[in-house]
Design a protein around this motif. Structure first.
Motif, PDB file in Angstrom:
ATOM      1  N   GLY A  15       0.789  -1.233   0.000  1.00  0.00           N
ATOM      2  CA  GLY A  15       0.000   0.000   0.000  1.00  0.00           C
ATOM      3  C   GLY A  15       0.818   1.279   0.000  1.00  0.00           C
ATOM      4  O   GLY A  15       0.257   2.372   0.043  1.00  0.00           O
ATOM      5  N   GLU A  57      -2.876  -8.684   0.771  1.00  0.00           N
ATOM      6  CA  GLU A  57      -3.425  -7.747  -0.200  1.00  0.00           C
ATOM      7  C   GLU A  57      -4.877  -7.404   0.114  1.00  0.00           C
ATOM      8  O   GLU A  57      -5.325  -6.282  -0.119  1.00  0.00           O
ATOM      9  CB  GLU A  57      -3.297  -8.322  -1.609  1.00  0.00           C
ATOM     10  CG  GLU A  57      -1.855  -8.363  -2.105  1.00  0.00           C
ATOM     11  CD  GLU A  57      -1.766  -8.748  -3.573  1.00  0.00           C
ATOM     12  OE1 GLU A  57      -2.743  -9.335  -4.090  1.00  0.00           O
ATOM     13  OE2 GLU A  57      -0.731  -8.471  -4.189  1.00  0.00           O
ATOM     14  N   SER A  58      -5.613  -8.365   0.651  1.00  0.00           N
ATOM     15  CA  SER A  58      -6.994  -8.094   1.064  1.00  0.00           C
ATOM     16  C   SER A  58      -7.015  -7.067   2.196  1.00  0.00           C
ATOM     17  O   SER A  58      -7.862  -6.159   2.213  1.00  0.00           O
ATOM     18  CB  SER A  58      -7.672  -9.393   1.519  1.00  0.00           C
ATOM     19  OG  SER A  58      -8.971  -9.131   2.019  1.00  0.00           O
ATOM     20  N   VAL A  60      -4.794  -4.784   2.675  1.00  0.00           N
ATOM     21  CA  VAL A  60      -4.445  -3.495   2.083  1.00  0.00           C
ATOM     22  C   VAL A  60      -5.675  -2.851   1.462  1.00  0.00           C
ATOM     23  O   VAL A  60      -5.958  -1.663   1.665  1.00  0.00           O
ATOM     24  CB  VAL A  60      -3.325  -3.661   1.029  1.00  0.00           C
ATOM     25  CG1 VAL A  60      -3.119  -2.358   0.256  1.00  0.00           C
ATOM     26  CG2 VAL A  60      -2.025  -4.090   1.691  1.00  0.00           C
ATOM     27  N   ARG A  61      -6.446  -3.643   0.673  1.00  0.00           N
ATOM     28  CA  ARG A  61      -7.631  -3.100   0.005  1.00  0.00           C
ATOM     29  C   ARG A  61      -8.681  -2.622   0.998  1.00  0.00           C
ATOM     30  O   ARG A  61      -9.412  -1.664   0.751  1.00  0.00           O
ATOM     31  CB  ARG A  61      -8.241  -4.163  -0.920  1.00  0.00           C
ATOM     32  CG  ARG A  61      -7.443  -4.437  -2.170  1.00  0.00           C
ATOM     33  CD  ARG A  61      -8.235  -5.261  -3.155  1.00  0.00           C
ATOM     34  NE  ARG A  61      -8.596  -6.573  -2.623  1.00  0.00           N
ATOM     35  CZ  ARG A  61      -7.829  -7.656  -2.701  1.00  0.00           C
ATOM     36  NH1 ARG A  61      -6.655  -7.571  -3.309  1.00  0.00           N
ATOM     37  NH2 ARG A  61      -8.223  -8.802  -2.196  1.00  0.00           N
ATOM     38  N   ASN A  62      -8.775  -3.283   2.136  1.00  0.00           N
ATOM     39  CA  ASN A  62      -9.785  -2.939   3.135  1.00  0.00           C
ATOM     40  C   ASN A  62      -9.275  -1.978   4.210  1.00  0.00           C
ATOM     41  O   ASN A  62      -9.966  -1.721   5.194  1.00  0.00           O
ATOM     42  CB  ASN A  62     -10.316  -4.213   3.808  1.00  0.00           C
ATOM     43  CG  ASN A  62     -11.158  -5.056   2.862  1.00  0.00           C
ATOM     44  OD1 ASN A  62     -12.324  -4.752   2.631  1.00  0.00           O
ATOM     45  ND2 ASN A  62     -10.556  -6.100   2.302  1.00  0.00           N
TER      46      ASN A  62
END
Length: 454
Positions: A15, A57-58, A60-62
């Motif tokens: 991120g 990565e999940s 990071v997205r959330n």
């Protein structure tokens, strides 16, 4: 995925972006990696490593992922944060000083993620014991921005450790404004008289200019260049469109232009836009225009106000060498034989201004405009002070020429009735500088570099 013999490593984007040489984020992603689900424990298979990377990565997205830089030392993070903010020169120096003198030394043993609300309360108590209320609030303001960006911008924390609670503990009334006593015009006159004996005719004009324009000291008034005084403006304005508009609007009136302020940036004298971009045109009464005209013919410098040696006022130690004896008075000084020119007469202290700074005269000007009978519209007063009116009133209101004419008329009335008719002392006119020393026309502008930030 990277497989090296029996070792399996997974990489994912955390991120964050890489920084350039000036500390600003680029478009290049900064990747993080792991060789196992826990330190010292390797991945059992590529699938386990792959799923571990997907989970990161999940997060990071959330917005739930905390980069490894969360373990960054507070001093290191302070340097990173400061390198990415964009401030005016004086604010830049102020923030850097606060970080270097207070925040970094205090928090040097903490990482960003270790700072707790309890630690913040102890820090606040530490500041209260050691510093003034004003400086304490300045430090807390910088620290609050520092920790807020750690959460919102850099994702180094889940939430800020600074918790603001209201209505807790012993009640302490906060002083939201300066305590200001009555300041009669006789006291302002005494300041001007003292200024004349400390500084000469320039001091006399300086005090009345502050009192009858409300310009911000020191930057705006000390940065008033000859070409922007009512003696030469708007005819001398280098901006053609602004010059034409002002000549049409102010035909037959005296008006000066607050276009710049002066201060030091990176150790050099510069011109910068006024505070809050509040450049403005100020109509002035005839008496003040006459004072400016008489002062300008006494020297050939590009500034309206200069020191007795003809220097601009940035490097003269104005507060100590000028303002304190003007405000607090001084004892008579009789020099030894041969040095009679250094004699100084005794000056009385202006009791109404005891302990106050020269900014008080800007407040006095606003109070003068607020007087019953002045009949000056609020929008005209706020514009004159360099303020923007909030809300719908600020959107739809405008300063009309009749409002400005009323300001001129009112200020001239105050001068004539309360100063001239009252028989208050006036200094002799300054001696005009000989034409051969002027060397022709005087320079209208200083030639100092303009500073982009303001």
């Amino acid at each position: 995925m990277e497989v090296r013999g029996a070792s399996i490593r997974v990489k994912w984007w955390g991120g964050e972006f890489k920084l350039d040489d000036e500390g600003r984020p680029t478009k290049k992603k900064k990747y993080e990696s792991a060789s196992g689900p826990e330190p010292g424990i390797p991945f059992e298979s590529e699938q386990q490593a792959y799923e571990y990377g997907l989970d990161r990565e999940s997060e990071v997205r959330n917005g739930k992922y905390r980069p490894k830089t969360a373990d960054m030392n507070m001093a290191e993070y302070s340097d990173l944060w400061f390198s990415t903010i964009d401030l005016a020169a004086r604010s830049n120096d102020k923030y850097e000083s606060i970080l270097k003198a207070v925040i970094k030394p205090y928090w040097r043993t903490w990482t960003v993620g270790q700072v707790t609300p309890v630690d913040c309360d102890l820090f606040r108590a530490h500041l209260k014991r050691r510093y003034s209320e004003s400086y304490k609030n300045s430090v807390l303001s910088v620290f609050r921005m520092l920790m807020t960006d750690a959460v919102l911008k850099y994702k180094l924390r889940d939430e800020s450790p600074i918790i603001e609670q209201r209505g807790r503990g012993r009640y302490e009334k906060k002083q939201t404004r300066r305590v200001k006593g009555e300041l009669p015009i006789e006291a302002v006159h005494q300041l001007a008289v003292n200024a004349f004996h400390v500084w000469g005719y320039a001091g006399w004009v300086y005090i009345w200019t502050l009192a009858f324009t409300g310009m911000r000291p020191p930057g705006e008034i000390q940065g008033l260049q000859r070409g922007f005084t009512s003696v030469h403006w708007p005819a001398a304005d280098p901006d053609r469109d602004r010059r034409r508009e002002a000549e049409k609007r102010y035909d037959g009136m005296h008006v000066l232009r607050v276009q710049y302020q002066t201060y030091y940036a990176a150790g050099k004298q510069v011109l910068a836009l006024p505070k809050y971009d509040s450049y403005r045109s100020l109509v002035i009464p005839p008496f003040l225009h006459d004072l400016h005209e008489r002062l300008l013919v006494s020297h050939d410098k590009p500034w309206l106000f200069v020191s007795p040696m003809g220097k601009n006022l940035l490097g003269v130690g104005f507060t100590k060498n000028y303002w304190y004896p003007i405000r607090d008075g001084r004892k008579e000084h009789e020099p030894r034989a041969g040095f009679e020119r250094y004699a100084k007469c005794a000056l009385p202290a202006v009791d109404e201004m005891a302990g106050q700074d020269i900014y008080r005269l800007r407040h006095w000007h606003k109070a003068l405009l607020d007087e019953p009978g002045a009949d000056i519209a609020t929008v005209a007063k706020e514009a004159r002070m360099g303020h923007e009116m909030p809300g719908m009133e600020g959107v739809y209101s405008e300063v009309t020429l009749s409002m400005e004419r009323r300001i001129v008329e009112y200020l001239q009335e105050v001068w004539e009735k309360q100063v001239v008719s009252a028989g208050l002392w006036m200094p002799p006119f300054p001696i005009r500088l000989p034409d051969d020393l002027l060397g022709g026309s005087s320079s209208l502008f200083s030639g100092l570099p303009s500073f982009a930030l303001h």
